[in-house]
Design an enzyme around this catalytic site. Structure first.
Site, mmCIF file in Angstrom:
data_model
loop_
_atom_site.group_PDB
_atom_site.id
_atom_site.type_symbol
_atom_site.label_atom_id
_atom_site.label_comp_id
_atom_site.label_asym_id
_atom_site.label_seq_id
_atom_site.Cartn_x
_atom_site.Cartn_y
_atom_site.Cartn_z
ATOM 1 N N LYS A 101 0.812 -1.220 0.000
ATOM 2 C CA LYS A 101 0.000 0.000 0.000
ATOM 3 C C LYS A 101 0.845 1.271 0.000
ATOM 4 O O LYS A 101 0.421 2.303 -0.504
ATOM 5 C CB LYS A 101 -0.947 -0.014 1.192
ATOM 6 C CG LYS A 101 -1.988 -1.128 1.067
ATOM 7 C CD LYS A 101 -3.333 -0.706 1.581
ATOM 8 C CE LYS A 101 -4.417 -1.693 1.184
ATOM 9 N NZ LYS A 101 -4.227 -3.028 1.817
ATOM 10 N N GLU A 123 -9.461 6.754 3.517
ATOM 11 C CA GLU A 123 -10.321 5.809 4.219
ATOM 12 C C GLU A 123 -9.482 4.587 4.541
ATOM 13 O O GLU A 123 -8.475 4.326 3.889
ATOM 14 C CB GLU A 123 -11.489 5.396 3.322
ATOM 15 C CG GLU A 123 -11.182 4.246 2.339
ATOM 16 C CD GLU A 123 -10.113 4.540 1.301
ATOM 17 O OE1 GLU A 123 -9.850 5.727 1.023
ATOM 18 O OE2 GLU A 123 -9.510 3.580 0.768
ATOM 19 N N SER A 390 1.786 -9.845 -0.937
ATOM 20 C CA SER A 390 1.431 -8.423 -0.853
ATOM 21 C C SER A 390 1.783 -7.777 0.477
ATOM 22 O O SER A 390 2.010 -6.574 0.544
ATOM 23 C CB SER A 390 -0.063 -8.253 -1.132
ATOM 24 O OG SER A 390 -0.838 -9.093 -0.290
#
Ligand SMILES: *Cc1c(COP(=O)(O)O)cnc(C)c1O
Length: 410
Positions: A101, A123, A390
């Site tokens: 991310k 968010e 990930s």
């Protein structure tokens, strides 16, 4: 499994079109007041993408702050354990704040600064995207507000505290089910009234144009690296790339450079949850229908009346009712194949990687691993299977222990 048919008339860089469409998916479904700001954001992004100064600044931060390039790791013992294809892991779990991310958070915050915006909102569901955004904002001394459902705040108290430590304000959202979907609505509500000073860092390859394109490009660094690393390690491309799919950002990033390579099979793995029944999973391609939700047209879990169905997954990061529009496009063309792994298979894969490789994967990533565990034994040993890891699983230890019937002290 190889030689997957795909449309060579639509090269990967030609999408989305100028209106933000990936074929019949995507688009810009937003309130009137955001249409001009979204168009300005798209134009600013395209200018930045073509500007060597922006690209250099992004590359420097990805290297010095996030820790790129990430490793391409040959999982030798996992390969031997499964007895089939050679398995490589792309180690996005090694990045600062623990997952892919940060690639997107850095890109969007740099773009916001370039556009003269000094306030950032975002968010977050489980807190991973909020944590990455808070870290980048702290790095630049920028104001940062994170919207989070009140239920999620209780479940992820540690991440809430991490964000606050880094100077972010975490605002509880008490509407509806008090989870991610409501947090997204609240972030949009803020943005409508603050867009002149504020950038909304959307956390996945989802939403109104230009977000799916922008996030895809920022995550594309994963496959740009893995492609070069694979060529230097093996002298050829992988036969198959597997990634988990929540909104779809790590997957599209891991697949992008292989989309035009017909010899590379691509599989996205969704959350099969408890079972493929309404409310029991988050496998949009297994139980979803085409509709519009939170900015774009795509596959959505909804009932006959168009009401959004409840979702369930052992991993919070895959627990969303809709999937990024670019995945919907490649699903219909057969270029990306979608599978799902259930909670139990993900938990098994989670433990297996810990035990045989000494690597603690995120529960999200464990869904991609579960699929690799399933298919690798049926592939000959000269085939290469690349799994996108990930994120890391430190955040999941308590939850995983509970799901496996053990209660750790808080
Ligand atoms: C958030 C998250 C995901 C799911 O998001 P995508 O946008 O689908 O990548 C997957 N893995 C990890 C570790 C995450 O934190």
């Amino acid at each position: 499994m190889n030689n997957v048919p795909h449309d060579s008339a639509a090269p990967r860089h030609a999408l989305p079109d100028a209106t933000g469409h990936f074929g019949r998916f995507g688009g810009t479904y937003a309130p009137e007041t955001l249409m001009t700001p979204l168009a300005e954001l798209g134009a600013a992004y395209l200018a930045a993408r073509d500007d060597p100064a922006f690209r250099d600044g992004l590359a420097a931060l990805l290297r010095d702050f996030a820790g790129r390039p990430t490793l391409l790791y040959f999982a030798e013992r996992l390969t031997r354990h499964l007895g089939g294809a050679k398995i490589y892991l792309k180690r996005e779990d090694m990045l600062h704040t623990g997952a892919h991310k940060i690639n997107n958070a850095i890109g969007q915050v740099l773009l916001a600064r370039r556009m003269g915006k000094r306030r950032i909102i975002a968010e977050t569901g489980a807190g991973q995207h909020g944590t990455a955004t808070a870290a980048v904002c702290a790095r630049f001394g920028m104001e940062c507000v994170i919207y989070m459902g009140a239920t999620d705040m209780e479940r992820q108290a540690l991440n809430v505290y991490r964000m606050r430590l880094m100077g972010a304000e975490v605002r509880a959202v008490n509407a509806g089910q008090r989870t991610l979907k409501e947090a997204v609505n609240e972030a949009f509500r803020d943005w409508v009234s603050s867009v002149r000073t504020t950038h909304y860092v959307l956390g996945t390859a989802y939403g109104a144009h230009p977000f799916p394109m922008m996030v895809r490009d920022f995550q594309g660094v994963i496959s740009r690296e893995s492609r070069a690393q694979m060529l230097s390690a093996e002298g050829r491309l992988p036969d198959h790339v597997v990634a988990c799919v929540g909104g779809g950002s790590n997957a599209i990033g891991a697949f992008f450079e292989y989309l035009d390579e017909p010899g590379v099979a691509l599989t996205g793995v969704e959350a099969g949850g408890r079972a493929i029944v309404p409310g029991g999973h988050a496998a949009r391609f297994a139980g979803g229908k085409v509709g519009v939700l939170q900015g774009c047209k795509t596959y959505i879990l909804q009932d006959g009346e168009g009401q959004i169905e409840g979702t369930h997954s052992v991993s919070a990061g895959l627990d969303y009712a809709a999937v990024g529009p670019e995945h919907a496009y490649y699903h219909e063309r057969g270029r990306i194949v979608f599978a799902h792994a259930d909670d139990a298979a993900a938990l098994d894969a989670f433990q297996l990687l810990c035990r045989v490789e000494g690597i603690l994967p995120a529960l999200e990533s464990s869904h991609a691993l579960a699929h690799a565990v399933k298919i690798a034994p049926h592939m000959p040993p000269e085939k290469i299977l690349l799994v996108n890891l990930s994120g890391r699983g430190d955040k999941d230890v308590w939850h995983a222990a509970r799901a496996m019937g053990e209660l750790l002290p808080q």
